[in-house]
Structures are given as structure tokens and as C-alpha cells.
Design an enzyme around this catalytic site. Structure first.
Site, mmCIF file in Angstrom:
data_model
loop_
_atom_site.group_PDB
_atom_site.id
_atom_site.type_symbol
_atom_site.label_atom_id
_atom_site.label_comp_id
_atom_site.label_asym_id
_atom_site.label_seq_id
_atom_site.Cartn_x
_atom_site.Cartn_y
_atom_site.Cartn_z
ATOM 1 C CG ASP A 13 -1.707 -1.268 1.492
ATOM 2 O OD1 ASP A 13 -2.153 -1.777 0.201
ATOM 3 O OD2 ASP A 13 -1.817 -1.682 2.372
ATOM 4 C CD GLU A 14 4.934 -0.336 -0.206
ATOM 5 O OE1 GLU A 14 3.994 -0.613 -1.038
ATOM 6 O OE2 GLU A 14 5.528 -1.243 0.631
ATOM 7 C CE LYS A 16 3.466 -2.379 -4.411
ATOM 8 N NZ LYS A 16 2.737 -2.205 -3.190
ATOM 9 N N GLY A 17 1.014 1.758 -7.506
ATOM 10 C CA GLY A 17 -0.177 1.873 -8.614
ATOM 11 C C GLY A 17 0.055 3.155 -9.184
ATOM 12 C CB ALA A 39 -1.870 -6.972 -4.816
ATOM 13 N N GLY A 40 -4.020 -4.385 -3.795
ATOM 14 C CA GLY A 40 -4.649 -3.621 -4.532
ATOM 15 C C GLY A 40 -4.214 -2.202 -4.640
ATOM 16 C CG HIS A 41 -1.854 -1.526 -7.563
ATOM 17 N ND1 HIS A 41 -1.128 -2.191 -8.905
ATOM 18 C CD2 HIS A 41 -0.727 -1.564 -6.712
ATOM 19 C CE1 HIS A 41 0.153 -2.499 -8.123
ATOM 20 N NE2 HIS A 41 0.351 -2.241 -7.084
ATOM 21 C CB THR A 42 -5.966 3.378 -5.320
ATOM 22 O OG1 THR A 42 -6.354 2.452 -4.119
ATOM 23 C CG2 THR A 42 -6.990 4.586 -5.263
ATOM 24 C CB THR A 128 -6.610 -10.248 1.463
ATOM 25 O OG1 THR A 128 -5.883 -11.216 0.916
ATOM 26 C CG2 THR A 128 -5.386 -9.159 1.867
ATOM 27 C CD GLN A 223 1.011 -8.959 -1.661
ATOM 28 O OE1 GLN A 223 1.900 -9.753 -2.249
ATOM 29 N NE2 GLN A 223 -0.180 -8.982 -2.103
ATOM 30 N NE ARG A 309 -7.709 -6.453 6.554
ATOM 31 C CZ ARG A 309 -7.059 -7.726 6.355
ATOM 32 N NH1 ARG A 309 -6.817 -8.333 7.262
ATOM 33 N NH2 ARG A 309 -5.993 -7.765 5.359
ATOM 34 N N PRO A 310 -9.383 -1.010 8.294
ATOM 35 C CG PRO A 310 -9.784 -0.266 10.388
ATOM 36 C CD PRO A 310 -10.393 -1.203 8.960
ATOM 37 C CG ASP A 339 -0.606 14.594 0.126
ATOM 38 O OD1 ASP A 339 0.341 13.742 -0.203
ATOM 39 O OD2 ASP A 339 -1.782 14.625 0.345
HETATM 40 P P1 IMP Z 1 -2.679 -12.759 2.168
HETATM 41 O O1 IMP Z 1 -1.765 -12.252 0.891
HETATM 42 O O2 IMP Z 1 -4.151 -12.592 1.736
HETATM 43 O O3 IMP Z 1 -2.400 -14.279 2.501
HETATM 44 O O4 IMP Z 1 -2.277 -12.031 3.647
HETATM 45 C C1 IMP Z 1 -1.158 -12.188 4.443
HETATM 46 C C2 IMP Z 1 -0.743 -10.896 4.974
HETATM 47 O O5 IMP Z 1 -0.286 -9.918 3.829
HETATM 48 C C3 IMP Z 1 -1.856 -10.047 5.517
HETATM 49 O O6 IMP Z 1 -1.280 -9.307 6.570
HETATM 50 C C4 IMP Z 1 -2.433 -9.088 4.512
HETATM 51 O O7 IMP Z 1 -3.093 -8.015 5.212
HETATM 52 C C5 IMP Z 1 -1.175 -8.777 3.972
HETATM 53 N N1 IMP Z 1 -1.312 -8.063 2.707
HETATM 54 C C6 IMP Z 1 -1.654 -9.058 1.311
HETATM 55 N N2 IMP Z 1 -1.780 -8.329 0.276
HETATM 56 C C7 IMP Z 1 -1.415 -7.070 0.695
HETATM 57 C C8 IMP Z 1 -1.403 -5.738 0.083
HETATM 58 O O8 IMP Z 1 -1.562 -5.488 -1.186
HETATM 59 N N3 IMP Z 1 -1.253 -4.763 0.705
HETATM 60 C C9 IMP Z 1 -0.871 -4.641 1.922
HETATM 61 N N4 IMP Z 1 -1.148 -5.911 2.734
HETATM 62 C C10 IMP Z 1 -1.532 -6.972 2.170
#
Ligand code: IMP
Length: 438
Positions: A13-14, A16-17, A39-42, A128, A223, A309-310, A339
């Protein structure tokens, strides 16, 4: 032309996207090399705000081939939904290519992710819930289903008849769950295979050919290094094989390591983490809330793109940042969300830890000790001034520039790009790492 790898230097969540989106404009190929829809990119651009999980963030550049590499695990429904969402919003997805060797997240992976977290009780990882961990476990356990199997009905049939009874025994006898239905899975996954077929290719050849033609290639990590199986805060890590680190990039797309010469480490100006595990600079109370909820009205607060999640929040950890820079060979930093720090009278950066009265400069491998370290902070004056409209480094307040310079010292690499807001243009480029073309 050598390839560039983008990695996350913290716990994911740095941002990267948005860095990939920004850098992709001069690349002919962008390839995701690991992880899955965990993984999630905004990305925020002219077309609006997008949450991507599997499609590379370079999809908004009309000249780029976007590859989902062999190192990624794919939930076919998530990928098809993401492609449909992009098409509906006017983004051309015909340039997406999916590796025939990538592994598939199957229904038993989703079921086992949930059942296993329950069984772990207080030792749950806080995953996740996307089935990513179990899919990687099966990949190394040689029980995986790959994209090539999905698009060939006979192969899918054969694998289902062997793997499903095996998994149903684990689900029912070990976890006490309900068995999965083979006919439903067969019909559903054959249909996914049919829909995905036009995108499937031997993607390593595509990347190798682009490299041979001297084109710019960007390898997009997911990640962060602190979630890496080998080098992260084990066992509170993710399960990607190859890892999301720079060293995993070549494996995850099928390129030799001599092809890479630049590693861009993306670091947030503070630290966040979702899920459990050690976090030495974690803040609680008002300061944490101030970091988490900054920009919440615009949807840019610190809440997970994948799970909502927060996120846990804290000050920048220079010890961990230097560690991840060395592990990845980072030679360029993209510093994001500067910022957000504008609201504080003083900002802190962690420069060492204390453990049992001794000063140390690395996070111990032992989970017990990693949880027990206390951060040693350096306090820097805050700048208390909006910086979201700044586009040139000299126009930043002197205190903000001093903060950036301190991060360069701590990480031992130059900051080449700073983001000061979610939109594509809200960035300061301090060194043009793509040779005058940005
Ligand atoms: P998993 O990858 O769903 O097995 O989760 C393992 C750990 O990695 C958990 O603490 C997740 O919250 C964290 N995690 C997995 N993917 C991400 C991501 O893209 N961003 C931040 N944390 C992640």
C-alpha cells in the site's frame, strides 16, 4: 533497454499503482510478476478513480502491453470482472495478456483461506481472504491448476477429478467444512476459461522479445518487502512465490536478471500495515487517526483497497526502509503521500531501535523480539503548509525538503519522485529517471 522493477519498500500500500501509472507512459510493456488479487492498487486519473487487483496499473497507457506474468495467481472471476469494469469505463483492455503458466485460485483456496484463519484462532495472520496464500501453497505443493489447464477442458477435468476429492477430504475431515461440488466448479471454470482464452499467451516470450527490441519494460511489484516470505516479518507475511521483491521480478515474468538495471523503491512518507504482525513505529490515538483519515472524504484515507480494513499507521521507519532498500538493490526512491504529513507540528522518523536497554540497527528475526523493540526517533520540524499544488522541489517548504533529504540519507538512495496528492499530476519529479521523457 534494461528493465525497471518497481517494488514496495514497506508493508504494501505504498502507492506503487500511481507510480507505475506515472512511469508507464514511456514503456511498451508492463508486467505484474507476483501475488494475486490480495494486492490492490488505487489509481486516480482523467477517467476517475480505479481500484485494480490483477490488471497492471499501466493499463491506462494506450501504447502499453499489460502482462499478468507467470508468477501471479489469478482468480479468474476477479480478473474477468476487472476487465469488464475497465471496458465499461472506456479503458481498452485488448492489450492485456495473461501467462499460460500462471496459477489459478480455485474455490477450495477461498474456502481453505477462511477455514484456516479460523483454525489458527489467536494466531490468525489477518489474510485478505482472497485464497492467495493457499493457491501459492498448492503451487509449491505441485497441486496447482494453471491458466493452460483452465483453457483446455480435458485438462481441467483431469485435474478436478484428482484434486477436488483430495481437497474435499481436507475441508471436511480437517476443518469440518462443507464439501465443494465438482459439477458446479467444472461448469463455472470452463466458462471462465472460455472467456479468458483470447488473453492467454506465452507471456515470457512477449517480454523477452520486447527486451531484445530494446523497448522499455516495467516490472510491477505487488505488496511490500516486509511481507516477503524470506525477509519480511514472518509468519505475518504473504505467500507469493516468487516473492514480490526485485529478485522475484525476473522469475515472475521469465526474464534473466541481467535485463534489469533499475529498481525503484516506493516508500510512503510514513508507515502503514494491514493485518497482524510487528510494527515498531505504530501510533495509536489521535496521531494514528490523523494519518489514517487524511483525505477520507475524497476516498484516499488509509483503508485497504482489497478488504476495506482500516490500516494501522505510524511514523516512517528508517531502519526498515534501509533494510528493504538493500534487500532489493533500490537505486531510486518514489516517496508518496508527503502531503499527509503537512498537518503535524513535528514529524518523526525512526533511526534505530532499543531492545533490552541496548541500541540496535536492525529488526530481529525473532517474532518475540521484533514485537518488543522500541523505536528511537529523530524529531524534525513540521511544515504545516499545504503542498498538494507544489510541482517543483525548490518550492516545497524548507522543512519538507529537509525531511526528504533525511530519508535519502537513511535509505541511502536518491528520491526521484514525490507524490503530493492522489491525482496523476500531483507529483514532483526531482530526477528524470526515464531520460528526459517524462
Ligand atoms: P494474504 O496475502 O491474503 O495471505 O495475507 C497475508 C498478509 O499480507 C496479511 O497481513 C495481509 O493483510 C497482507 N497483504 C496481502 N496483500 C496485501 C497488499 O496488497 N497490501 C497490504 N497488505 C497485504
Amino acid at each position: 533497454m534494461p528493465a525497471t522493477v518497481i517494488i514496495g519498500g514497506q508493508w504494501g500500500d505504498e502507492g506503487k499503482g500511481r507510480v507505475v501509472d506515472f512511469l508507464s507512459r514511456n514503456c511498451s510493456v508492463i508486467a505484474r510478476y507476483s501475488a494475486g488479487s490480495n494486492a490492490g492498487h488505487t489509481i486516480v486519473n482523467d477517467l476517475g478513480r480505479f481500484g485494480l487487483h490483477l490488471v497492471p496499473a499501466g493499463i491506462f497507457n494506450p501504447n502499453t502491453t499489460c502482462i499478468v506474468g507467470n508468477g501471479v495467481v489469478i482468480n479468474p472471476k476477479s480478473l474477468l470482472d476487472e476487465l469488464a469494469m475497465l471496458n465499461e469505463r472506456g479503458v481498452d483492455t485488448s492489450r492485456v495478456r495473461v501467462s499460460d503458466r500462471a496459477h489459478i485460485v480455485m474455490p477450495w483456496h477461498l474456502a481453505i483461506d477462511e477455514l484456516d484463519e479460523k483454525m489458527r484462532g489467536e494466531h490468525a495472520i489477518g489474510t485478505t481472504g482472497t485464497g492467495t496464500g493457499p493457491a501459492f501453497t498448492d503451487k509449491t505443493g505441485r497441486l496447482g491448476v494453471r491458466v493452460t489447464d483452465l483453457v483446455q477442458p480435458e485438462s481441467l477435468d483431469q485435474l478436478l477429478s484428482f484434486i477436488l476429492p483430495y481437497k474435499n477430504r481436507i475441508i471436511t475431515e480437517l476443518y469440518g467444512g462443507d464439501p465443494l461440488d465438482g459439477d458446479e466448479i467444472r461448469a463455472e471454470y470452463q466458462e471462465y476459461g472460455r472467456q479468458l482464452r483470447p488473453y492467454v499467451a506465452d507471456t515470457s516470450r512477449l517480454v523477452q522479445d520486447a527486451h531484445d527490441r530494446g523497448e522499455q519494460i516495467l516490472l510491477e511489484g505487488a505488496q511490500g518487502t516486509l511481507l516477503d516470505l524470506d525477509n519480511g516479518t514472518y509468519p505475518y507475511v504473504t505467500s507469493s512465490v516468487p516473492s514480490s521483491m526485485a529478485a522475484g521480478a525476473c522469475l515472475g515474468v521469465g526474464l534473466g536478471p541481467t535485463a534489469v538495471d533499475r529498481v525503484v523503491g516506493v516508500y510512503k512518507a510514513y508507515q502503514t500495515r494491514v493485518g497482524d504482525g510487528p510494527f515498531p513505529t505504530e501510533l495509536f490515538g489521535e496521531e494514528a487517526a490523523a494519518l489514517r483519515d487524511h483525505g477520507i472524504e475524497q476516498g484516499t484515507g488509509e483503508y485497504g483497497t482489497t478488504t476495506g480494513r482500516p490500516r494501522r499507521c505510524g511514523w516512517f521507519d528508517g531502519v526498515l526502509a534501509r533494510h528493504t532498500a538493500k534487500l532489493n538493490g533500490v537505486n531510486s526512491i518514489a516517496l508518496t503521500r508527503l502531503d499527509v504529513l503537512a498537518q503535524f507540528d513535528a514529524v518523526h522518523v525512526c533511526v534505530a531501535y532499543e531492545l533490552n536497554g541496548k541500541r540496535i540497527d536492525a529488526l530481529p528475526a525473532s517474532l518475540h523480539e521484533a514485537n518488543a523493540v522500541r523505536p528511537v526517533y529523530e524529531e524534525l520540524p513540521g511544515w504545516k503548509q499545504e503542498v498538494s499544488d507544489v510541482r517543483h522541489f525548490p518550492d516545497l517548504p524548507p522543512e519538507a525538503r529537509a525531511f526528504v533529504r533525511r530519508i535519502e540519507d537513511l535509505v541511502d538512495a536518491p528520491v526521484d519522485m514525490i507524490s503530493v496528492g492522489p491525482a496523476r499530476e500531483q507529483a514532483i519529479v526531482t530526477r528524470d529517471i526515464f531520460g528526459g521523457t517524462l
